[in-house]
Design a protein around this motif. Sequence first.
Motif, PDB file in Angstrom:
ATOM      1  N   GLU A   1      12.633   4.282 -13.350  1.00 24.30           N
ATOM      2  CA  GLU A   1      11.271   3.800 -13.135  1.00 24.30           C
ATOM      3  C   GLU A   1      11.157   3.056 -11.810  1.00 24.30           C
ATOM      4  N   LYS A   2      12.159   2.224 -11.498  1.00 23.00           N
ATOM      5  CA  LYS A   2      12.140   1.480 -10.237  1.00 23.00           C
ATOM      6  C   LYS A   2      12.263   2.420  -9.049  1.00 23.00           C
ATOM      7  N   ARG A   3      13.125   3.423  -9.180  1.00 24.09           N
ATOM      8  CA  ARG A   3      13.296   4.378  -8.079  1.00 24.09           C
ATOM      9  C   ARG A   3      12.015   5.179  -7.863  1.00 24.09           C
ATOM     10  N   ALA A   4      11.383   5.579  -8.972  1.00 28.81           N
ATOM     11  CA  ALA A   4      10.143   6.347  -8.866  1.00 28.81           C
ATOM     12  C   ALA A   4       9.029   5.514  -8.238  1.00 28.81           C
ATOM     13  N   LYS A   5       8.996   4.228  -8.553  1.00 33.23           N
ATOM     14  CA  LYS A   5       7.958   3.354  -8.004  1.00 33.23           C
ATOM     15  C   LYS A   5       8.099   3.233  -6.493  1.00 33.23           C
ATOM     16  N   ILE A   6       9.331   3.053  -6.025  1.00 30.12           N
ATOM     17  CA  ILE A   6       9.567   2.956  -4.581  1.00 30.12           C
ATOM     18  C   ILE A   6       9.191   4.266  -3.903  1.00 30.12           C
ATOM     19  N   TRP A   7       9.580   5.394  -4.526  1.00 28.20           N
ATOM     20  CA  TRP A   7       9.268   6.694  -3.937  1.00 28.20           C
ATOM     21  C   TRP A   7       7.763   6.915  -3.858  1.00 28.20           C
ATOM     22  N   ASN A   8       7.040   6.569  -4.911  1.00 29.46           N
ATOM     23  CA  ASN A   8       5.600   6.784  -4.941  1.00 29.46           C
ATOM     24  C   ASN A   8       4.856   5.853  -3.991  1.00 29.46           C
ATOM     25  N   GLN A   9       5.371   4.637  -3.806  1.00 25.59           N
ATOM     26  CA  GLN A   9       4.743   3.729  -2.849  1.00 25.59           C
ATOM     27  C   GLN A   9       4.930   4.228  -1.431  1.00 25.59           C
ATOM     28  N   GLY A  10       6.031   4.944  -1.197  1.00 24.91           N
ATOM     29  CA  GLY A  10       6.233   5.585   0.097  1.00 24.91           C
ATOM     30  C   GLY A  10       6.467   4.592   1.217  1.00 24.91           C
ATOM     31  N   GLY A  11       5.988   4.947   2.408  1.00 22.91           N
ATOM     32  CA  GLY A  11       6.253   4.129   3.580  1.00 22.91           C
ATOM     33  C   GLY A  11       7.694   4.243   4.031  1.00 22.91           C
TER      34      GLY A  11
ATOM     35  N   LEU B   1      13.193  13.246   7.948  1.00 25.69           N
ATOM     36  CA  LEU B   1      13.632  13.717   9.261  1.00 25.69           C
ATOM     37  C   LEU B   1      14.972  14.422   9.170  1.00 25.69           C
ATOM     38  N   ASP B   2      15.242  15.290  10.146  1.00 27.09           N
ATOM     39  CA  ASP B   2      16.571  15.884  10.229  1.00 27.09           C
ATOM     40  C   ASP B   2      17.501  14.939  10.974  1.00 27.09           C
ATOM     41  N   ALA B   3      18.730  15.363  11.200  1.00 26.03           N
ATOM     42  CA  ALA B   3      19.727  14.480  11.805  1.00 26.03           C
ATOM     43  C   ALA B   3      19.379  14.109  13.239  1.00 26.03           C
ATOM     44  N   ASP B   4      18.564  14.943  13.904  1.00 32.82           N
ATOM     45  CA  ASP B   4      18.164  14.673  15.289  1.00 32.82           C
ATOM     46  C   ASP B   4      16.856  13.908  15.386  1.00 32.82           C
ATOM     47  N   GLY B   5      16.256  13.571  14.246  1.00 37.10           N
ATOM     48  CA  GLY B   5      14.996  12.840  14.253  1.00 37.10           C
ATOM     49  C   GLY B   5      13.763  13.716  14.201  1.00 37.10           C
ATOM     50  N   GLY B   6      13.944  15.029  14.118  1.00 39.53           N
ATOM     51  CA  GLY B   6      12.799  15.919  13.987  1.00 39.53           C
ATOM     52  C   GLY B   6      12.227  15.879  12.579  1.00 39.53           C
ATOM     53  N   GLN B   7      10.913  16.025  12.456  1.00 40.55           N
ATOM     54  CA  GLN B   7      10.266  15.932  11.146  1.00 40.55           C
ATOM     55  C   GLN B   7      10.494  17.192  10.337  1.00 40.55           C
ATOM     56  N   ILE B   8      10.960  17.010   9.108  1.00 38.43           N
ATOM     57  CA  ILE B   8      11.117  18.118   8.168  1.00 38.43           C
ATOM     58  C   ILE B   8       9.854  18.256   7.326  1.00 38.43           C
ATOM     59  N   ALA B   9       9.384  17.134   6.770  1.00 36.45           N
ATOM     60  CA  ALA B   9       8.200  17.166   5.898  1.00 36.45           C
ATOM     61  C   ALA B   9       7.693  15.749   5.690  1.00 36.45           C
ATOM     62  N   THR B  10       6.464  15.646   5.210  1.00 38.38           N
ATOM     63  CA  THR B  10       5.920  14.368   4.760  1.00 38.38           C
ATOM     64  C   THR B  10       5.558  14.515   3.286  1.00 38.38           C
ATOM     65  N   VAL B  11       5.847  13.489   2.539  1.00 40.24           N
ATOM     66  CA  VAL B  11       5.528  13.491   1.111  1.00 40.24           C
ATOM     67  C   VAL B  11       4.827  12.183   0.778  1.00 40.24           C
ATOM     68  N   TYR B  12       3.910  12.252  -0.163  1.00 40.83           N
ATOM     69  CA  TYR B  12       3.182  11.032  -0.511  1.00 40.83           C
ATOM     70  C   TYR B  12       2.456  11.208  -1.826  1.00 40.83           C
ATOM     71  N   SER B  13       2.230  10.078  -2.493  1.00 36.73           N
ATOM     72  CA  SER B  13       1.311  10.085  -3.623  1.00 36.73           C
ATOM     73  C   SER B  13      -0.093   9.819  -3.102  1.00 36.73           C
TER      74      SER B  13
ATOM     75  N   LEU C   1       0.835  -1.190   0.000  1.00 34.72           N
ATOM     76  CA  LEU C   1       0.000   0.000   0.000  1.00 34.72           C
ATOM     77  C   LEU C   1       0.874   1.245   0.000  1.00 34.72           C
ATOM     78  N   SER C   2       0.537   2.180  -0.885  1.00 34.07           N
ATOM     79  CA  SER C   2       1.278   3.437  -0.891  1.00 34.07           C
ATOM     80  C   SER C   2       0.972   4.189   0.397  1.00 34.07           C
ATOM     81  N   GLN C   3       2.038   4.687   1.020  1.00 29.31           N
ATOM     82  CA  GLN C   3       1.904   5.399   2.279  1.00 29.31           C
ATOM     83  C   GLN C   3       2.700   6.688   2.222  1.00 29.31           C
ATOM     84  N   ARG C   4       2.546   7.499   3.242  1.00 29.45           N
ATOM     85  CA  ARG C   4       3.316   8.715   3.313  1.00 29.45           C
ATOM     86  C   ARG C   4       4.764   8.401   3.660  1.00 29.45           C
ATOM     87  N   THR C   5       5.656   9.228   3.173  1.00 31.11           N
ATOM     88  CA  THR C   5       7.074   9.142   3.512  1.00 31.11           C
ATOM     89  C   THR C   5       7.407  10.307   4.433  1.00 31.11           C
ATOM     90  N   THR C   6       8.149  10.017   5.464  1.00 36.73           N
ATOM     91  CA  THR C   6       8.533  11.038   6.433  1.00 36.73           C
ATOM     92  C   THR C   6      10.014  11.341   6.293  1.00 36.73           C
TER      93      THR C   6
END
Length: 764
Positions: A320-330, A71-83, A64-69
């Motif tokens: 194409e493979k890299r884009a597929k992994i990115w779009n599936q997220g998680g 993080l910065d070097a300390d583990g703080g959230q910078i942004a979430t991206v998702y299809s 299942l495609s999910q959001r990607t999180t």
Amino acid sequence: MPKKRSGSGLSPTQQAAKFLGVSVLAGAVLAGIALPAVGALGLAAKGSVESFDELPVNMKTPPLSQRTTILDADGGQIATVYSRDRTVVPLKDISPYLQKAIVAIEDSRFYQHGAVDLKGVLRALDKNARSGEVSQGASTLTQQYVKNVFVEEAGDDPTKVAQATQQTIGRKIRELKYAIQVEEELGKKKILENYLNITFFGQQAYGVEAAAQRYFSKSAKDLTLEQSALLAGIVQSPSRYDPVNDETEATKRRNTVLQRMAAVGDISRAQAADAMKAPLGLKVSKPKNGCITAVKGAGFFCDYVREVFLTDPVFGKTKEKRAKIWNQGGLTIRTTMDPQSQNAAQASIKDHVYKSDEVATAATIVQPGTGKILAMGQSRPYGFKKNETQINLSVDQSMGGGMGYQPGSTFKPIVAAAALEDGMPANKVYSSPYQMAYPSPVSACDGKRWMNDPANPARLQNENSSEVGPYDMREATAKSVNTYYVQMISDIGICPVTTMAKKMGVVRADGDKMPQVPSIALGTQEMSPLTMADAYATFASRGMHCTPVAIESVSRRVGDKTTSLEVPKSTCSRAMSENTADTINALLKGVVEDGTGTKAGLGSRPSAGKTGTTDERYAAWFVGYTPNMAGAVWVGDPAHKRKMSGITIGGRSYGKVFGGEVPGPIWRDMMSGALEGKPVENFNAVHIPDSKPRDRGDGDEDGGGRGDGGNDDNDGFIGGLVGGNNNGGDGGGEAFPTPSFSIPEGFFRGQSNGGGNGNGGRFG
């Protein structure tokens, strides 16, 4: 729609539909009755039991495609991206009210029937036949789940989505077979869990967790009865029952769900009545998708991380493979961004340059010895509005940046490093006149020589008429004397300089080759701030160059499993000897202590750096470092139209902008904040013998105006390569750096056979 015939029973089409529905079920469940070929209903060869049996046994279940999180070097959230905005959660983390509500309204006999509810199908067929239209569906929750899997597998391809949702008998048969398989393999609870995680709830929310966050800003496990009923009601038609856009319809649908829950005994009628009186109680959170939502002004760093993922083969052999992994997220991507450094960079940028200014600034910090990118920011925010941009001004064109900017005199230390590696003493003296013609010939790579035009020799001059030699390397570097560095590159040749630049990771921002012309000593080739920061980090790490990296680690969640992915590693190699680097450090300390970069000084903390101002003041730079951080700051017009004379930047007026005057203070404040609380480290001491040149006045600031960069107003730099194989090599002419020079008749821009990057030139 087919209608009943007047005075008769079902129409032939309706009779066929009813018979077909029973036959499909019988054939699927009992595998014993062949289906008739009814062409009018779209039933072809796959409408037979034989074809049914020929369908693949195992249904493809893409992750299942999910959001990607990010993080910065300390583990703080910078942004979430998702299809697709989705967070997969186990059934135990979903409110029991919601579990009951979705079953009650979508498939109340879910726990009593198998993959196919024969009783429900017969009831639906009878009702639809009586009404003359499709007024009631018969798909079980399991069948709906299978259909959603088909849609998920189709992704964002409209053709595949249409195929996955088309109303044909063939698709229904395929859906039925896989529903049987799913029932046998997963069981009811897992099917319900999967269904609740895959289903679309409107407002860009996929799955119950995203829906709970979108409409109520809470987790799915905390949903109340009335909130659960609302979400369960949305599923049938997310647009029609959207509570954000149509509260009345959404309320009616919620109450229908509550009534149904009471009817099947999930709640009492009193509970249903009380819940129906409650307001919707929405607490809507806006979708937060993409780098535009990044915190700490890190939108461009976020975008750079995305570019790295989509272009680096470590994440997949093909794009194409890299884009597929990115779009599936998680994915959970921990980056190298240091929040303290990023905050310091953005604070300094905001203080010195406004987003509405005619010019912009971009700044980058890199960690010496590791290549880690600690900060990346710019004055024009990431966005689509006025005074915003999607172009990352800090990086090369291939990574989402622009064409780059001439670095001016910040390139001179690279020439000095090449000369020192070639054996030149650190106290080397050149005559360094105020004005001079480019020396000729100058050796280049592959046995070639660069030749000035004897009839109309290209000339250069220093920023101020008071800058007259002789100078040694220390003073010429501190004052940024153009003629000194042109004499130096003419002495050692062009090839050692371009070779040193390559070792230090210095490349043109547009990806073109570095031309074989002596004017490169004055910073005429367009670079990005990240490139320059990374290059100077080589000096800070005593000659070791490490390629820049932005990603520390990546984990990927697929279903219940989380795995770690391989990430790009910095490649470190020796670009120069420790003694050469230490000598450059000593030279560039002088720039900050008593040269053109005094306004960039960090007080008691040892620092080194170099100013740069291109011809006509289209760009100004300060690139500097301490032993533990290297940073580059560029200021200018990305469109290369506004000259920085008589200009207001950050609310301050400037007659002329120099590298030490605007970029220098930005660098100082940025680095001071980034280094606060960090240990004070010293450079390795090296002795440079004093050549004792005669005393002169300090003159003006940068020494980078005349001849310190290309000039679009003149006609071209006359000169070219001769000798060698004469096939052109890395380039012909180069932009002439002196505005007062005019081209004689008979010369043409861009007519060099060298195939290089210059504006013109010719071979002798």
